[in-house]
Design an enzyme around this catalytic site. Structure first.
Site, short mmCIF file in Angstrom:
data_model
loop_
_atom_site.label_atom_id
_atom_site.label_comp_id
_atom_site.label_asym_id
_atom_site.label_seq_id
_atom_site.Cartn_x
_atom_site.Cartn_y
_atom_site.Cartn_z
CG ASN A 107 -1.77 1.22 1.37
OD1 ASN A 107 -2.45 1.58 0.41
ND2 ASN A 107 -1.79 1.87 2.52
CG HIS A 109 -0.49 6.32 4.78
ND1 HIS A 109 -1.87 6.34 4.86
CD2 HIS A 109 -0.04 7.20 5.70
CE1 HIS A 109 -2.23 7.21 5.80
NE2 HIS A 109 -1.15 7.73 6.32
CB SER A 136 5.29 5.23 4.13
OG SER A 136 5.67 6.31 4.96
CG ASP A 145 -2.66 3.66 7.03
OD1 ASP A 145 -2.72 3.05 5.95
OD2 ASP A 145 -3.46 4.57 7.34
C1 GAR Z 1 -2.58 8.99 -2.85
O1 GAR Z 1 -2.11 10.18 -2.30
C2 GAR Z 1 -2.42 7.86 -1.86
O2 GAR Z 1 -1.26 7.95 -1.08
C3 GAR Z 1 -3.64 8.04 -1.02
O3 GAR Z 1 -4.67 8.35 -1.92
C4 GAR Z 1 -4.11 9.05 -3.03
C5 GAR Z 1 -4.54 8.34 -4.29
O4 GAR Z 1 -4.18 9.07 -5.42
N1 GAR Z 1 -3.95 6.86 -0.26
C6 GAR Z 1 -4.46 6.87 0.95
O5 GAR Z 1 -4.77 7.89 1.53
C7 GAR Z 1 -4.66 5.51 1.57
N2 GAR Z 1 -4.98 5.64 2.95
P1 GAR Z 1 -4.22 8.38 -6.86
O6 GAR Z 1 -5.60 7.75 -7.00
O7 GAR Z 1 -4.04 9.52 -7.83
O8 GAR Z 1 -3.11 7.38 -6.94
#
Ligand code: GAR
Length: 210
Positions: A107, A109, A136, A145
């Site tokens: 994942n 985060h 991360s 997480d």
């Molecule tokens: C990213 O910033 C990712 O780190 C976050 O969602 C966004 C997705 O962007 N994930 C989380 O918050 C998970 N808890 P994307 O759809 O453009 O890749």
């Protein structure tokens, strides 16, 4: 050829960064499918345009978290995944689902874990006054997480930063670290020793953005 299944809920920019690296760096892998729990996720069209099979499984069509995760696992397993990549997949996973993909699900985060798990990481980082922030990539374990960290990207928090500006710069950093982590996993170069991820041969597991 290894199979990567990517789960998304939204824009899918990390998914796209991974798909692009897979293609241009000629990984011994294919993106077997991109699966979203939301039909309106923008990343579905992006993936389809790249010729990647896409699927939607709505959590709203399932009465319980367990039922959704069981259906999701069935769908994922249809693509014989070697690696499951969560890329902005905004669902809390059941312990059974996490267990099923133990050691082969990662994942990303948007914080320097173990700081700021959960949501609204950029706003909370600004509020806390931290001077360094980032993202991360970690193996997924039952505690949200908290799994072993594969790679982190860090940047300076600027006095002028807003939640939006910080989110934008962290996302750019995510696009650099996530493909690296996925590639190491595909190349079978990751090992977790006493909760700590080692890459063999060694690689920098921290990327600092100037
Ligand atoms: C990213 O910033 C990712 O780190 C976050 O969602 C966004 C997705 O962007 N994930 C989380 O918050 C998970 N808890 P994307 O759809 O453009 O890749």
């Amino acid at each position: 050829m290894k199979n990567i299944v990517i789960l998304i809920s939204g824009v899918g920019s990390n998914m796209e960064a991974i798909a692009r690296a897979c293609e241009t760096e000629r990984w011994p892998a294919r993106i077997a499918a991109v699966i979203s729990n939301r039909a309106e996720a923008g990343g579905l069209a992006t993936a389809a345009a790249r010729g990647i099979p896409v699927a939607v499984l709505s959590h709203r069509d399932h009465a319980t978290r367990e039922a959704f995760d069981a259906a999701l696992a069935d769908l994922i397993d249809g693509y014989a995944p070697d690696l499951v990549v969560l890329a902005g997949f905004m669902r809390i996973l059941t312990p059974g689902f996490v267990e099923r993909y133990a050691g082969r699900m990662i994942n990303i985060h948007p914080s320097l874990l173990p700081g700021f798990p959960g949501l609204h990481t950029h706003a909370r980082a600004l509020e806390a006054g931290v001077k360094v922030h980032g993202a991360s990539v970690h193996f997924v374990t039952p505690e949200l997480d908290h799994g072993p960290i594969v790679i982190q990207g860090a940047l300076d928090v600027l006095p002028s930063d807003t939640e939006e500006s910080l989110a934008g710069r962290v996302l750019a950093l995510e696009h650099r670290i996530y493909p690296r982590a996925v590639r190491w996993a595909i190349e079978d170069r990751l090992q977790v020793v006493a909760g700590v991820v080692q890459v063999t041969p060694p690689e920098p597991q921290l990327l600092v953005m100037a």
